[in-house]
Scaffold this motif. Structure first.
Motif, PDB file in Angstrom:
ATOM      1  N   LEU A 248       0.852  -1.186   0.000  1.00 35.49           N
ATOM      2  CA  LEU A 248       0.000   0.000   0.000  1.00 35.49           C
ATOM      3  C   LEU A 248       0.882   1.227   0.000  1.00 35.49           C
ATOM      4  CD1 LEU A 248      -2.753  -0.942   2.611  1.00 35.49           C
ATOM      5  CD2 LEU A 248      -2.775  -1.231   0.154  1.00 35.49           C
ATOM      6  N   THR A 250       1.054   5.696  -0.604  1.00 38.26           N
ATOM      7  CA  THR A 250       0.306   6.941  -0.654  1.00 38.26           C
ATOM      8  C   THR A 250       1.288   8.099  -0.684  1.00 38.26           C
ATOM      9  OG1 THR A 250      -1.481   8.193   0.371  1.00 38.26           O
ATOM     10  CG2 THR A 250       0.169   7.283   1.831  1.00 38.26           C
ATOM     11  N   VAL A 252       1.724  12.252   0.612  1.00 36.83           N
ATOM     12  CA  VAL A 252       1.210  13.350   1.417  1.00 36.83           C
ATOM     13  C   VAL A 252       1.843  14.638   0.927  1.00 36.83           C
ATOM     14  CG1 VAL A 252       0.779  11.965   3.471  1.00 36.83           C
ATOM     15  CG2 VAL A 252       3.012  12.999   3.137  1.00 36.83           C
ATOM     16  N   GLY A 253       1.129  15.726   1.151  1.00 34.43           N
ATOM     17  CA  GLY A 253       1.679  17.014   0.763  1.00 34.43           C
ATOM     18  C   GLY A 253       1.177  17.465  -0.585  1.00 34.43           C
TER      19      GLY A 253
ATOM     20  N   ARG B 193       6.520  17.541   0.582  1.00 33.96           N
ATOM     21  CA  ARG B 193       5.688  16.372   0.309  1.00 33.96           C
ATOM     22  C   ARG B 193       6.429  15.115   0.706  1.00 33.96           C
ATOM     23  NH1 ARG B 193       7.114  13.689  -4.404  1.00 33.96           N
ATOM     24  NH2 ARG B 193       8.808  14.703  -5.557  1.00 33.96           N
ATOM     25  N   GLY B 194       5.730  14.016   0.698  1.00 33.35           N
ATOM     26  CA  GLY B 194       6.348  12.761   1.070  1.00 33.35           C
ATOM     27  C   GLY B 194       5.645  11.581   0.438  1.00 33.35           C
ATOM     28  N   GLU B 195       6.386  10.482   0.334  1.00 36.86           N
ATOM     29  CA  GLU B 195       5.792   9.232  -0.132  1.00 36.86           C
ATOM     30  C   GLU B 195       5.873   8.240   1.010  1.00 36.86           C
ATOM     31  OE1 GLU B 195       8.414   8.287  -3.256  1.00 36.86           O
ATOM     32  OE2 GLU B 195       7.871  10.027  -4.469  1.00 36.86           O
ATOM     33  N   ILE B 196       4.795   7.490   1.207  1.00 35.64           N
ATOM     34  CA  ILE B 196       4.761   6.522   2.292  1.00 35.64           C
ATOM     35  C   ILE B 196       4.319   5.176   1.749  1.00 35.64           C
ATOM     36  CG2 ILE B 196       3.737   5.960   4.524  1.00 35.64           C
ATOM     37  CD1 ILE B 196       3.299   8.950   4.951  1.00 35.64           C
ATOM     38  N   ASN B 197       5.071   4.154   2.057  1.00 37.42           N
ATOM     39  CA  ASN B 197       4.706   2.797   1.656  1.00 37.42           C
ATOM     40  C   ASN B 197       4.466   1.953   2.890  1.00 37.42           C
ATOM     41  OD1 ASN B 197       4.898   2.871  -1.238  1.00 37.42           O
ATOM     42  ND2 ASN B 197       7.106   3.153  -0.956  1.00 37.42           N
ATOM     43  N   LEU B 198       3.457   1.107   2.799  1.00 39.49           N
ATOM     44  CA  LEU B 198       3.146   0.207   3.898  1.00 39.49           C
ATOM     45  C   LEU B 198       3.317  -1.211   3.413  1.00 39.49           C
ATOM     46  CD1 LEU B 198      -0.047   0.413   6.085  1.00 39.49           C
ATOM     47  CD2 LEU B 198       0.646  -1.717   5.050  1.00 39.49           C
ATOM     48  N   PHE B 222       6.280   0.950   7.793  1.00 40.43           N
ATOM     49  CA  PHE B 222       5.945   2.175   7.064  1.00 40.43           C
ATOM     50  C   PHE B 222       7.241   2.807   6.585  1.00 40.43           C
ATOM     51  CE2 PHE B 222       2.554   1.714  10.168  1.00 40.43           C
ATOM     52  CZ  PHE B 222       1.438   1.869   9.390  1.00 40.43           C
ATOM     53  N   GLU B 223       7.495   2.693   5.307  1.00 45.29           N
ATOM     54  CA  GLU B 223       8.669   3.353   4.743  1.00 45.29           C
ATOM     55  C   GLU B 223       8.259   4.752   4.310  1.00 45.29           C
ATOM     56  OE1 GLU B 223       9.563   2.211   0.854  1.00 45.29           O
ATOM     57  OE2 GLU B 223      11.662   2.837   0.908  1.00 45.29           O
ATOM     58  N   HIS B 224       9.100   5.735   4.606  1.00 47.85           N
ATOM     59  CA  HIS B 224       8.749   7.104   4.214  1.00 47.85           C
ATOM     60  C   HIS B 224       9.931   7.785   3.559  1.00 47.85           C
ATOM     61  CE1 HIS B 224      11.027   8.885   7.561  1.00 47.85           C
ATOM     62  NE2 HIS B 224      10.567   7.888   8.284  1.00 47.85           N
ATOM     63  N   PHE B 226      10.773  11.821   2.358  1.00 48.36           N
ATOM     64  CA  PHE B 226      10.273  13.194   2.374  1.00 48.36           C
ATOM     65  C   PHE B 226      11.136  14.106   1.513  1.00 48.36           C
ATOM     66  CE2 PHE B 226       8.447  11.698   6.455  1.00 48.36           C
ATOM     67  CZ  PHE B 226       7.120  11.915   6.120  1.00 48.36           C
ATOM     68  N   PHE B 239       9.355   3.039   9.861  1.00 49.85           N
ATOM     69  CA  PHE B 239       8.836   2.630  11.167  1.00 49.85           C
ATOM     70  C   PHE B 239       8.490   1.145  11.100  1.00 49.85           C
ATOM     71  CE2 PHE B 239       7.943   7.094  10.942  1.00 49.85           C
ATOM     72  CZ  PHE B 239       8.074   7.566  12.243  1.00 49.85           C
TER      73      PHE B 239
END
Lengths: 262, 262
Positions: A248, A250, A252-253, B193-198, B222-224, B226, B239
């Motif tokens: 999954l 997504t 942000v921003g 902005r940022g991208e987040i993967n779960l 949770f990979e992020h 920024f 995380f």
DNA sequence: AAGTGGTCTAGACCACTAT
DNA sequence: TAGTGGTCTAGACCACTTT
């Protein structure tokens, strides 16, 4: 026929183009978002007041309001009555994961096929009875399905349906296409609402075998519970997929290529 | 005058209360949603036209439009120009998981404390260099944090920051409260902005030890990544939390107790 | 041609916040 | 008191779909 206008023209003048096919409120929202993306408006900054925006871009108050509401709904700014409208900082907590975007398996049904491994009527055990608000021993339909994407097993689904000979849901749900309808929404359902939980797990022997996965293998589990229009549960089940094929994601921003409306 | 369309015999059980604190558009949206929840309007049905709604509830076109737009934005109906507005079926694909709602850890900072386990400057390896768009060997700040909720380890965080002595981000990010700001958005950041993967994973030795978890243990990661206002990556990390304490949940379909606006 | 949704105007009144 | 956002009116014109 008429040519399509290239809407991605950088608005250096930053004014509303009345001849564009893009609505004025959308243009204004994009202008404001561009200001945020380029750092002209920083987190915490106050946006120009609605009256100022009306005069600056020569649009009516309702149009300004709609543009600002768009930014509010998208989470870019926050409006406080009597104070003003302010740019929100990028916050990880605002991340939303869209199931549909992440599961490409269901977007094109040509690549994905559903095979029913088993479908039979069994009595509810204590766990199933609690979830479906039945008595232990009441009849339920137990279905096991395997979804294959490009020939490879991708999702293993197990589901308990309330058995009701008066309702044709069993026949309908058994159809291979019925599952996809849940995801793309093109079909009709008699469902009113549902709850979905996502959690990480580790494949057990049976799941690993069916998904042709080595062990140990991390996996994602989507548990779902659906209700009909009388708010009675009618379906409980869960999808399990290998972690290495289910991710999954997504953003942000500020994203300037975001689609507006329909 | 005009004849009444065949299927539109929506009985008027409710009307707009002009003395209510609830805005007219919100009342109308709730009336329509109630019709869907109670089965008066079924998936696929056409809503009364905007002109009909204007007359029936004695409100202006703009108010009707706003109520319908609310339902469109919330995914309950779909409006097609020239055809009409129709009730959408409940689709699992529309499920959205809100990170903030699921991670109660960050909602009240009193229960959760952040401890920095390690913070040092190291050269980027090939993997880090690729993510942060650096050259191998460029200096980065490597930070390991452990979040404890009610005294128990809940999240293990590792992060690589671009080392830039001209920018005070390192000092700010090291503060224990900086992490929470990412989630509740109350603080200021220079992130654009940022991208987040779960994804699901299985704890390795180090992670299991730090999180005081038995092995094998499923986990959520949770990979992020920024970016700053120049669209350059400035932070990459992830995380990791035990699966049994991290569950993402959502609801699809009709929920009458939904909050409107702010 | 008729009906539908999509957009927009040019104001109005109200509630709230700050000075 | 002045300025802000929140809501609302009573129309208008347009693009689109269906008959």
């Amino acid at each position: 026929m008429a040519q399509r206008p290239k809407s991605q023209v950088l608005k250096q003048t930053a004014s509303i183009d009345r001849n564009s096919f893009e609505p004025a409120y959308s243009q204004l929202a994009n202008i404001l978002r561009e200001s945020m993306a380029s750092g002209i408006l920083l987190p915490g900054d106050q946006l120009p007041s609605e009256a100022q925006l009306c005069e600056r871009y020569d649009v009516s108050p309702m149009t300004v309001r709609r543009a600002v509401n768009l930014l509010v709904d998208q989470g870019f700014v926050i409006a406080e009555q009597g104070r003003g409208t302010f740019v929100r900082p990028v916050a990880m907590g605002s991340a939303t994961f869209q199931l549909r975007d992440s599961l490409s398996l269901f977007n094109d049904s040509k690549r994905t096929i559903v095979r029913v491994l088993e479908a039979r009527i069994i009595g509810a055990d204590e766990r199933v009875a609690r979830k479906l608000e039945l008595c232990v021993g009441d009849r339920t339909v137990y279905i096991r399905r395997l979804l294959r994407t490009d020939g490879l097993p991708s999702l293993y689904h197990r589901e308990y349906l309330i058995y009701d000979p008066l309702r044709p849901i069993v026949e309908a749900e058994l159809e291979v296409t019925a599952l996809q309808r849940l995801f793309n929404g093109t079909g009709e359902t008699i469902l009113k609402r549902g709850e979905i939980n996502l959690e990480a797990t580790i494949l057990n022997d049976e799941e690993a075998k069916i998904l042709e996965a080595p062990r140990p293998m991390a996996a994602v589990c989507f548990e779902h519970l659906f209700y009909d229009f009388d708010d009675k549960p009618i379906s409980w089940g869960w999808f399990i997929g290998r972690a290495d094929s289910l991710r999954l994601s997504t953003q942000v921003g500020l994203l300037m290529d975001r689609k507006e409306h329909k």
